[in-house]
Structures are given as C-alpha cells and as structure tokens.
Design an enzyme around this catalytic site. Structure first.
Site, PDB file in Angstrom:
ATOM      1  N   LEU A  44      70.163   1.155 104.029  1.00  9.83           N
ATOM      2  CA  LEU A  44      69.125   1.685 103.217  1.00  9.83           C
ATOM      3  C   LEU A  44      68.476   0.610 103.020  1.00  9.83           C
ATOM      4  O   LEU A  44      68.712  -0.763 102.640  1.00  9.83           O
ATOM      5  CB  LEU A  44      69.626   2.180 101.939  1.00  9.83           C
ATOM      6  CG  LEU A  44      69.694   4.008 102.218  1.00  9.83           C
ATOM      7  CD1 LEU A  44      69.978   3.666 100.360  1.00  9.83           C
ATOM      8  CD2 LEU A  44      68.317   4.510 102.657  1.00  9.83           C
ATOM      9  N   ASP A  45      66.881   0.500 103.641  1.00  9.00           N
ATOM     10  CA  ASP A  45      66.110  -0.306 103.351  1.00  9.00           C
ATOM     11  C   ASP A  45      66.117  -0.544 101.376  1.00  9.00           C
ATOM     12  O   ASP A  45      65.756   0.156 101.370  1.00  9.00           O
ATOM     13  CB  ASP A  45      64.466   0.272 103.653  1.00  9.00           C
ATOM     14  CG  ASP A  45      64.747  -0.016 105.284  1.00  9.00           C
ATOM     15  OD1 ASP A  45      65.494  -0.703 106.201  1.00  9.00           O
ATOM     16  OD2 ASP A  45      63.972   0.748 106.324  1.00  9.00           O
ATOM     17  N   PRO A  46      65.121  -2.267 101.300  1.00 11.99           N
ATOM     18  CA  PRO A  46      64.817  -2.025  99.987  1.00 11.99           C
ATOM     19  C   PRO A  46      63.854  -1.040  99.321  1.00 11.99           C
ATOM     20  O   PRO A  46      64.463  -1.362  98.303  1.00 11.99           O
ATOM     21  CB  PRO A  46      64.260  -3.387  99.992  1.00 11.99           C
ATOM     22  CG  PRO A  46      64.848  -4.365 101.560  1.00 11.99           C
ATOM     23  CD  PRO A  46      65.257  -3.046 102.905  1.00 11.99           C
ATOM     24  N   ALA A  48      63.823   2.136 100.067  1.00 10.92           N
ATOM     25  CA  ALA A  48      64.673   2.836  99.689  1.00 10.92           C
ATOM     26  C   ALA A  48      65.291   3.586  98.840  1.00 10.92           C
ATOM     27  O   ALA A  48      65.840   2.002  98.533  1.00 10.92           O
ATOM     28  CB  ALA A  48      64.965   3.567 101.086  1.00 10.92           C
ATOM     29  N   ARG A 189      59.823   6.097 108.384  1.00  5.35           N
ATOM     30  CA  ARG A 189      59.053   6.010 109.033  1.00  5.35           C
ATOM     31  C   ARG A 189      57.886   5.934 109.901  1.00  5.35           C
ATOM     32  O   ARG A 189      56.777   6.193 110.616  1.00  5.35           O
ATOM     33  CB  ARG A 189      59.028   4.074 108.506  1.00  5.35           C
ATOM     34  CG  ARG A 189      59.694   3.661 109.213  1.00  5.35           C
ATOM     35  CD  ARG A 189      60.091   2.272 109.345  1.00  5.35           C
ATOM     36  NE  ARG A 189      61.000   1.683 108.199  1.00  5.35           N
ATOM     37  CZ  ARG A 189      60.877   0.589 107.953  1.00  5.35           C
ATOM     38  NH1 ARG A 189      60.134  -0.038 107.607  1.00  5.35           N
ATOM     39  NH2 ARG A 189      61.768   0.575 106.194  1.00  5.35           N
TER      40      ARG A 189
END
Length: 305
Positions: A44-46, A48, A189
């Site tokens: 997971l991206d920071p 998210a 995104r």
C-alpha cells in the site's frame, strides 16, 4: 482474533494509517511480535489506508502462495487538475474548467473505464524499468513511458459527487467518492488520471482506502496501535490456509505422510488446495502434477503434530 500459540505463526490483517509505508508496518510488527520473520503481501502506498496482509513466523511462506487477485477500494477523485504523481502529493501539471462537466458525462467516463481495459500504470508505481523502480526513476527526472497492460475493473460506482465553484479561490473542482472492485495490478490513481483526461479537465486521487484483498477485509483488520496494545493474530496459519484455498479432506494416515514431506495420490483437483486432517487441521498446501499430489508448503510439519 486468534490467541498467540507457542509457535505464533499466522496472519495479521492491518488497517494501515496514512503517512506510513508497508515496510514501516512490517517494522512495527517485528517489534510487537518480537520476531524478524515478518513479511507483507500487496503493498500500500503511504497515502493509502486500509487492508494490509502481514505474515508472522512460518506464515511468511504463505504470503507468496495466497491468491490475492481481487481488491476493493473506496476513493476520492478530484476533477479539475492533473498532477505529476496522479494523486494529491504531486505537483499540479494542468488545470481545467469543470463548470461544464455534468453528472451524465462523469457516468459515461466511468463506464468507459469499467470492465476489461488497457491501463497505463502511474509513473510513481513499483513497476521496473530497465531494472529500476519507476517511482525511483521519476525522482531522478528521467523521461520514460510505461506500456499499457490489461486490467479488470469489475465495479466502479459513484457514491457522491461534490462541486466547488471556485469562488473561494480554489479554481473550482469536482470531488467524486467512488467504490472500485478490480484485479490485482490495477492502479486507482490511474483511473482518476484517465477519468479526468477523458473529460478534458484533468484528474487525480485525493484519498484511497483499501477495503479488501482477496478474502481479507476490514472486518479482520486492526490498527497498529490496537495491535501493540493487544498483540493477537488475526488468523492462525491453519485458519488462513482454510480461508484462502480450496479444501481436500484426508485421513490420518495421509496426514502423517504429507506432514513428513511425502506425496499423496491425486484426486483431480486443480491449483493449490489445502489438505485437512480428520481433526480439521490444515496439514499442507498441495498441488497435483501428473501422478502425484505434492506439498508446496507443509503447514503443520510432523514435528508440530
């Protein structure tokens, strides 16, 4: 939640907060469970939040075998500007006038991005380009393109549309709260970027929360702070195997055999499945090849039985 056993092997489903990386979550779990044998599946991206699957002890071997091919998200897409990262953390590239964008046009744009589509990943993704991660190349200022690849967006539903007219000096924008069910490898995104591009006004993501990865949902999840206070597994290694794979019931003799690394007779099952003994314990993950059903991972070795 499962109590910690002596072996302490299983999965922890984290409800990740924003601002931390998946690696940060792993580091916290290493301290909480006092072990180095911790890994994660499905980064997971920071920015998210939401479901992150963490493996503890021997369950780290399970992570690469899990079929996490479907994911679910809730997100907020902002129409009216595009950014360098396709999300709110990037610099604004373009601005567009959203005053003429109707709800019907939004629905048409979303319909075009639903189903089996070709999607160009975001340049801040972890995809490798000539051996380097795309997000690392972006930071160097390198100019490169990523190829489109097939993904499946099985659900792309609008929850709410909010319009800001720009009288506050913001320039005007439209925020759309959405729910998305998709295949692994789909970038939300990129959906935001492509929706904005299709409407001619630019778009980017302002919020992202993952609600499910495969069979693991927010119902299983706990925050890292909750976990630190009460360090419990979400699922034991047995429970994780039984939840994640088709089942084959075996007798006690077969259980003893497969737990010692021997093979079973095939019964015509495809893919990886879990062999379960008469007591309901997951003994091994097995896969049939030719005349053998061999273990790809022994869940419960003979030494633990």
């Amino acid at each position: 939640m499962a109590d910690l056993s002596i072996e302490n092997a299983g999965l922890v489903i984290i409800d990740k907060s924003d601002g931390i990386t998946s690696h940060d979550a792993v580091s916290r779990c290493r301290k909480i469970f006092n072990t180095r044998r911790v890994g994660h599946a499905g980064t997971l991206d920071p920015m998210a939040t939401g479901v992150l699957v963490i493996g503890i002890e021997r369950a780290t071997k399970l992570l690469g075998l899990l079929s996490l091919t479907t994911k679910a998200y809730v997100a907020t897409i902002r129409l009216g500007s595009s950014t360098t990262t396709d999300d709110k953390e990037g610099e604004i590239l373009t601005r567009g006038d959203v005053s003429g964008v109707t709800d019907e046009a939004i629905a048409t744009g979303i319909a075009a991005l639903t189903g089996e589509i070709e999607q160009v990943p975001a340049k801040v993704s972890a995809i490798k380009v000539d051996g380097r991660r795309a997000h690392a190349l972006v930071r160097t200022g390198a100019d490169f393109d990523l190829e489109a690849r097939p993904v499946t967006v099985s659900r792309f539903d609008v929850l709410e549309i909010r319009r800001v007219d720009g009288s506050d000096g913001s320039g005007g924008f439209i925020d759309i709260d959405v729910e998305v069910d998709c295949s692994a490898g789909t970038y939300i995104r990129s959906l935001a970027r492509d929706l904005g591009a299709g409407l001619g006004v630019g778009g980017h993501l302002t919020a992202l929360r993952r609600t499910a990865v495969g069979p693991f949902t927010l119902e299983h999840a706990r925050t890292l702070d909750q976990l630190a206070e009460h360090p419990l597994l979400s699922l034991t290694i047995d429970e994780a195997a039984l939840l994640s794979f088709p089942r084959r019931d075996i007798d006690a003799e077969e259980a003893e055999s497969i737990s010692q690394g021997r093979w079973l007779e095939p019964v015509g099952l495809k893919g990886i499945h879990v062999a379960v003994d008469p007591e309901g314990q997951a003994i091994a993950l097995i896969q049939e090849k030719g005349r053998r059903a061999s273990s790809v991972m022994v869940v419960r070795p003979a030494t633990l039985r």
